[in-house]
Design a protein around this motif. Structure first.
Motif, mmCIF file in Angstrom:
data_model
loop_
_atom_site.group_PDB
_atom_site.id
_atom_site.type_symbol
_atom_site.label_atom_id
_atom_site.label_comp_id
_atom_site.label_asym_id
_atom_site.label_seq_id
_atom_site.Cartn_x
_atom_site.Cartn_y
_atom_site.Cartn_z
ATOM 1 N N VAL A 1 13.906 -11.992 -9.172
ATOM 2 C CA VAL A 1 13.426 -12.211 -7.804
ATOM 3 C C VAL A 1 13.453 -13.693 -7.456
ATOM 4 C CG1 VAL A 1 11.441 -12.001 -6.269
ATOM 5 C CG2 VAL A 1 12.031 -10.121 -7.788
ATOM 6 N N GLU A 2 13.015 -14.551 -8.400
ATOM 7 C CA GLU A 2 12.975 -15.994 -8.139
ATOM 8 C C GLU A 2 14.368 -16.568 -7.938
ATOM 9 O OE1 GLU A 2 10.970 -17.508 -11.516
ATOM 10 O OE2 GLU A 2 9.010 -16.664 -10.979
ATOM 11 N N ARG A 3 15.354 -16.061 -8.689
ATOM 12 C CA ARG A 3 16.720 -16.591 -8.609
ATOM 13 C C ARG A 3 17.603 -15.799 -7.656
ATOM 14 N NH1 ARG A 3 18.027 -17.665 -15.078
ATOM 15 N NH2 ARG A 3 16.233 -19.012 -15.480
ATOM 16 N N SER A 4 17.022 -14.963 -6.836
ATOM 17 C CA SER A 4 17.824 -14.130 -5.939
ATOM 18 C C SER A 4 18.627 -15.000 -4.980
ATOM 19 C CB SER A 4 16.921 -13.184 -5.150
ATOM 20 O OG SER A 4 16.074 -13.908 -4.285
ATOM 21 N N LEU A 5 19.798 -14.453 -4.587
ATOM 22 C CA LEU A 5 20.717 -15.202 -3.723
ATOM 23 C C LEU A 5 20.437 -14.998 -2.240
ATOM 24 C CD1 LEU A 5 24.021 -14.260 -5.552
ATOM 25 C CD2 LEU A 5 22.659 -16.301 -5.893
ATOM 26 N N ALA B 1 0.816 -1.205 0.000
ATOM 27 C CA ALA B 1 0.000 0.000 0.000
ATOM 28 C C ALA B 1 0.851 1.257 0.000
ATOM 29 C CB ALA B 1 -0.926 0.004 1.212
ATOM 30 N N ILE B 2 2.048 1.201 0.605
ATOM 31 C CA ILE B 2 2.878 2.405 0.678
ATOM 32 C C ILE B 2 3.953 2.424 -0.386
ATOM 33 C CG2 ILE B 2 2.464 2.783 3.123
ATOM 34 C CD1 ILE B 2 4.982 1.380 3.803
ATOM 35 N N LEU B 3 4.007 1.412 -1.271
ATOM 36 C CA LEU B 3 4.910 1.453 -2.418
ATOM 37 C C LEU B 3 4.191 2.124 -3.583
ATOM 38 C CD1 LEU B 3 6.588 -2.057 -2.251
ATOM 39 C CD2 LEU B 3 7.624 0.154 -1.745
ATOM 40 N N PRO B 4 4.893 2.909 -4.377
ATOM 41 C CA PRO B 4 4.229 3.696 -5.420
ATOM 42 C C PRO B 4 3.866 2.857 -6.631
ATOM 43 C CG PRO B 4 6.587 4.028 -5.535
ATOM 44 C CD PRO B 4 6.345 3.131 -4.348
ATOM 45 N N ASP B 5 2.876 3.364 -7.393
ATOM 46 C CA ASP B 5 2.551 2.787 -8.691
ATOM 47 C C ASP B 5 3.508 3.354 -9.735
ATOM 48 O OD1 ASP B 5 0.419 1.360 -7.637
ATOM 49 O OD2 ASP B 5 -0.960 3.061 -7.904
ATOM 50 N N LEU B 6 3.880 2.524 -10.706
ATOM 51 C CA LEU B 6 4.775 2.976 -11.767
ATOM 52 C C LEU B 6 3.997 3.804 -12.780
ATOM 53 C CD1 LEU B 6 6.902 -0.230 -12.455
ATOM 54 C CD2 LEU B 6 7.500 1.754 -11.080
ATOM 55 N N PRO B 7 4.621 4.855 -13.335
ATOM 56 C CA PRO B 7 3.941 5.620 -14.387
ATOM 57 C C PRO B 7 3.809 4.786 -15.657
ATOM 58 C CG PRO B 7 6.214 6.361 -14.114
ATOM 59 C CD PRO B 7 5.947 5.393 -13.002
ATOM 60 N N GLU B 8 2.839 5.162 -16.495
ATOM 61 C CA GLU B 8 2.637 4.474 -17.766
ATOM 62 C C GLU B 8 3.612 5.029 -18.806
ATOM 63 O OE1 GLU B 8 0.673 1.974 -18.313
ATOM 64 O OE2 GLU B 8 -0.240 1.946 -16.318
ATOM 65 N N PHE B 9 4.141 4.115 -19.651
ATOM 66 C CA PHE B 9 5.068 4.509 -20.710
ATOM 67 C C PHE B 9 4.523 4.011 -22.044
ATOM 68 C CE2 PHE B 9 7.661 4.211 -16.905
ATOM 69 C CZ PHE B 9 8.342 5.417 -16.935
ATOM 70 N N ASP B 10 4.408 4.932 -23.011
ATOM 71 C CA ASP B 10 3.935 4.506 -24.329
ATOM 72 C C ASP B 10 5.115 4.061 -25.173
ATOM 73 O OD1 ASP B 10 5.213 6.833 -25.259
ATOM 74 O OD2 ASP B 10 3.396 8.020 -24.954
ATOM 75 N N ALA B 11 4.822 3.620 -26.377
ATOM 76 C CA ALA B 11 5.865 3.069 -27.243
ATOM 77 C C ALA B 11 6.877 4.123 -27.662
ATOM 78 C CB ALA B 11 5.227 2.429 -28.482
ATOM 79 N N ASP B 12 6.496 5.422 -27.629
ATOM 80 C CA ASP B 12 7.399 6.479 -28.078
ATOM 81 C C ASP B 12 8.245 7.053 -26.940
ATOM 82 O OD1 ASP B 12 6.347 6.228 -30.629
ATOM 83 O OD2 ASP B 12 4.738 7.682 -30.207
ATOM 84 N N SER B 13 8.071 6.546 -25.731
ATOM 85 C CA SER B 13 8.791 7.129 -24.602
ATOM 86 C C SER B 13 10.261 6.756 -24.579
ATOM 87 C CB SER B 13 8.139 6.678 -23.287
ATOM 88 O OG SER B 13 8.222 5.267 -23.156
ATOM 89 N N GLY B 14 10.635 5.681 -25.289
ATOM 90 C CA GLY B 14 12.039 5.284 -25.349
ATOM 91 C C GLY B 14 12.528 4.512 -24.151
ATOM 92 N N ILE B 15 11.633 4.081 -23.251
ATOM 93 C CA ILE B 15 12.081 3.374 -22.055
ATOM 94 C C ILE B 15 10.962 2.479 -21.557
ATOM 95 C CG2 ILE B 15 11.324 5.176 -20.459
ATOM 96 C CD1 ILE B 15 13.842 4.583 -18.811
ATOM 97 N N GLN B 16 11.337 1.346 -20.963
ATOM 98 C CA GLN B 16 10.430 0.454 -20.254
ATOM 99 C C GLN B 16 10.933 0.298 -18.826
ATOM 100 O OE1 GLN B 16 10.668 -2.843 -23.347
ATOM 101 N NE2 GLN B 16 8.596 -3.150 -22.566
ATOM 102 N N VAL B 17 9.999 0.157 -17.880
ATOM 103 C CA VAL B 17 10.381 0.034 -16.478
ATOM 104 C C VAL B 17 9.572 -1.081 -15.835
ATOM 105 C CG1 VAL B 17 10.529 1.187 -14.244
ATOM 106 C CG2 VAL B 17 10.925 2.493 -16.325
ATOM 107 N N ALA B 18 10.255 -1.902 -15.046
ATOM 108 C CA ALA B 18 9.601 -2.913 -14.220
ATOM 109 C C ALA B 18 10.180 -2.819 -12.816
ATOM 110 C CB ALA B 18 9.811 -4.311 -14.797
ATOM 111 N N ALA B 19 9.352 -2.970 -11.804
ATOM 112 C CA ALA B 19 9.808 -2.878 -10.417
ATOM 113 C C ALA B 19 9.174 -4.005 -9.610
ATOM 114 C CB ALA B 19 9.449 -1.523 -9.816
ATOM 115 N N ARG B 20 9.909 -4.473 -8.620
ATOM 116 C CA ARG B 20 9.428 -5.552 -7.765
ATOM 117 C C ARG B 20 9.822 -5.279 -6.318
ATOM 118 N NH1 ARG B 20 7.137 -6.176 -11.730
ATOM 119 N NH2 ARG B 20 6.853 -8.062 -13.025
#
Length: 744
Positions: free
Chosen positions: A725-729, A520-539
């Protein structure tokens, strides 16, 4: 002839130089007399013949007579002296060079460097670490060469309870040799697992004073002759470690010296363990400039460096030691002649131990002007103020009017005029703050409640300190900060914790509630369209222990100029306090980022926020700003793990040097790095819970992370984040966060 009644600093400097020269001459004559005495006893010569023989031997050996005298005295002290020139030849001179360089080294890092470069390199060694043994059985790393700062930080302090190879060598007081690395015996710092190593206890005056770890770049035979000579070389450092025991700090002397050097105002540490006049152990750069300009300022009595304030300052130090609490004085000396140097203002003496104190002071009554405090107006929910008590007027930055719901054209109010603006419940706390500032002349803080026009309440923290002019209170300065969100967060977190503790018998429900709270206290990621030049994933992966809310966090924010703020941090500790500190730092960074300043300035401000937050949280953090227009990534780190760049199937750790974590000390300046990114690059930011293992070094876990990243499957970015995340040490049950970016 020098006038001894001239009290100016230049006369003191000349006198001190003359005394030092006389002492050096006396020491040289004394050394020659001892060597002549040895020759008289060993060869049966007359004193004048022995002196002439010493000069002839020195001329034949091509070495100064004092150097040869030192060889003769040192050998006579250990065994029967041999006057064969071969015995005092190359090897003796090499050992003498090492010993001389070690003795003049000011820091133990320099001692390690001298031992490696002038001695151990001849035997193929490439590095050396030195630990000092403390009275409580701990090993404190005090110097090193040939090992990364990241690796050394992992071995900074070894407690006696830790079952490790260094502790084994220390307790058994016997060297441990590993020609092909420690293998299954345990873990040690070093270039690789197969690199040869040697753990050598260091003894002085009949006791073990420390431990040396010698490092080789690869496997080495380490025959008996090599072992004897390596032991002989590193034993030189035992005298340095033993000599430093009386003047070393309980944790690590260089750490306190480094902290003092970070201060903008003067500071010094004093040693007074022998019961005599305090001696100066360390002066920061500002203090060195205002002290008497004597050669070798450290180690001198206080009266030589600050003759006009020494007597009163010595009394203040004594009072601090007797009471065990800090002592303050607005001015030293209390009386001053017309031609005396500037006084020490706002003096504070902090007792560190029965033998040691730290002294801090200011050069002027106001080291920080209101114009500098105005920059805090750019902080989210913060505003600067200053009250002029002589004129009864106040100054506010623009943000202060909005905090108190006043129009911009209103007249600023002094602190004692805020009674009618705050709720009745807060007036007692405001009075207590005013008493602290005006009666006790001490800094203070309070949280005031300001009723809003919509029926709500705004919580405003006031952080203030008195302004003194020649010991007289003339004003008050400080900061207003809107902490309403933090207050509500603390209430919500406390309520959630209370709810969790009532359902201890239901472990599954407890775990689900903790996970729900963290998400609940972790932020939502902003939306990125195809022209933004970047993709983001967070866990985010919560801690394994149930309802153990952690302090890991991440944030990805679009900035007004089109740039992207990316941050990952880790607040020390777990539980409600850690989560509260995390929310405070994350929200503060969001507010700071809209100023348009770079990551280094943002991190500097965020450090100040941490220092003034409830509970003084400490945290590591990495902050980056990415510009899609030119694919430039500007970033800085506050004691955090290095980012991982994946390019063309290869993974590389980005590192721009060591930096202090947030909330440790004030006024830290952070460096900044720029990385040019390319289409197809992926950048990983993460916290230590992802990789940290109980029985593996940091270099080993980082190497495994690199290999894992290089073998990620060719799937979408979100799926790759899941794989990481699954293969984390990590096996420390700590929570962890990661942000994965892909450049298009």
């Amino acid at each position: 002839m020098i006038r001894t009644d001239d009290p100016t600093p230049s006369a003191l400097a000349e006198l001190a130089a003359e005394v030092d020269d006389l002492r050096a001459r006396y020491a040289a004559h004394h050394l020659l007399d001892l060597a002549v005495g040895v020759l008289v006893a060993q060869l049966g010569l007359e004193p004048q013949d022995a002196a002439r023989h010493l000069e002839e031997l020195a001329a034949a050996a091509g070495t100064p007579a004092t150097d040869l005298a030192a060889d003769i005295v040192n050998q006579a002290a250990g065994q029967v002296v041999s006057l064969d020139l071969a015995a005092v030849g190359r090897e003796a001179r090499a050992l003498r060079r090492v010993g001389a360089r070690v003795q003049v080294a000011e820091e133990l890092d320099e001692v390690a460097t001298a031992l490696v470069e002038d001695g151990l390199e001849r035997f193929g060694a490439s590095g050396l670490l030195l630990w000092r043994a403390s009275s409580d059985g701990c090993l404190a790393l005090v110097g090193g060469h040939g090992c990364s700062s990241l690796e050394m930080s992992r071995w900074r302090l070894l407690p006696p309870q830790l079952c490790s190879l260094p502790m084994e060598a220390l307790t058994e007081s016997h060297p441990l040799w590993f020609p092909k690395g420690p293998e299954e015996r345990g873990v040690l710092p070093g270039p690789s697992a197969e690199s040869a190593r040697a753990l050598i206890p260091l003894r002085a005056r009949g006791r073990t004073v420390g431990l040396a770890l010698v490092l080789w770049p690869g496997p080495a035979p380490l025959d008996e002759s090599t072992r004897e000579q390596v032991e002989g070389l590193v034993s030189v450092s035992a005298r340095v470690l033993d000599a430093g025991r009386a003047t070393d700090y309980a944790s690590d002397r260089p750490v306190l010296a480094a902290v003092l050097d970070l201060l903008a105002h003067p500071g010094m540490s004093l040693w007074h363990g022998d019961g005599g006049e305090p001696r100066v152990e360390h002066l920061n750069p500002t203090a060195r400039r205002v002290a008497a300009p004597l050669p070798s300022q450290t180690g001198r009595p206080l009266s030589q460096l600050f003759p006009y304030a020494a007597a009163e300052l010595t009394e203040l130090v004594g009072e601090a030691q007797r009471s065990g609490s800090p002592q303050r004085m607005s001015r030293l000396p209390t009386a001053r002649g017309r031609d005396d140097p500037p006084p020490l203002l706002n003096v504070r003496v902090l007792p560190l131990s029965p033998e040691r104190s730290v002294v801090l002071w200011h050069l002027s009554s106001r080291d920080h002007s209101f114009s500098l405090l105005q920059s805090t107006g750019r902080l989210a929910g913060a505003a600067a103020f200053e009250d002029d008590l002589l004129r009864g007027v106040a100054q506010w930055t623009d943000q202060a009017f909005a905090l108190f719901d006043l129009p911009p054209e209103a007249a600023p109010l002094t602190l004692d005029q805020l009674h009618n603006l705050v709720s009745p419940d807060s007036r007692g706390e405001l009075d207590a703050l005013l008493e602290t500032l005006t009666d006790r002349l001490e800094p203070g803080t309070a949280v005031l409640q300001r009723p809003r026009t919509d029926g709500g309440v705004r919580h405003i923290r006031v952080i203030a300190e008195p302004l003194l002019t020649h010991g007289t209170l003339t004003g008050v300065t400080g900061v207003f900060q809107d902490v309403s969100i933090q207050h509500h967060t603390e209430v919500a977190l406390a309520a959630t914790f209370d709810q969790l503790t009532t359902v201890q018998a239901k472990a599954d429900q407890r775990h689900a509630l903790a996970l729900q709270l963290q998400r609940a206290i972790l932020p939502d990621l902003p939306e990125f369209d195809a022209d933004s030049g970047i993709q983001v994933a967070a866990r985010y992966r919560p801690a394994a222990e149930e309802y153990r809310v952690g302090g890991d966090w991440y944030d990805v924010v679009r900035l007004p100029d089109g740039s992207l703020l990316v941050a990952v941090g880790d607040v020390a500790g777990h539980g409600i306090d850690a989560a509260t500190g995390m929310v405070a730092l994350r929200n503060a960074l969001r507010g700071l980022a809209v100023t348009g300043h770079g990551p280094a300035r943002l991190m500097h401000w965020l450090n100040e926020v941490a220092l003034h937050s409830p509970g003084r949280p400490t945290a590591t953090c990495i902050c980056a700003v990415y510009r899609p227009q030119d694919r430039r990534l500007r970033w800085t780190s506050a004691g955090h793990l290095p980012p991982l760049l994946l390019r063309g199937g290869r993974a590389e750790l980005l590192d721009h040097g060591h930096s202090l974590l947030l909330g440790a000390v004030a006024d830290v300046r952070y460096g900044e790095a720029v990385t040019e990114l390319r289409p197809g690059d992926r950048l990983l930011l993460y916290t230590d819970g992802l990789i940290e293992r109980r029985h593996a070094s940091l270099d080993q876990t980082l190497a495994v992370l690199r290999r894992t990243a290089e073998h990620l499957p060719e799937v979408g970015l979100d799926q790759q984040a899941d794989v990481l995340v699954e293969r984390s040490l990590g096996d420390t049950d700590d929570d962890s966060s990661l942000v994965l970016l892909r450049i298009r």
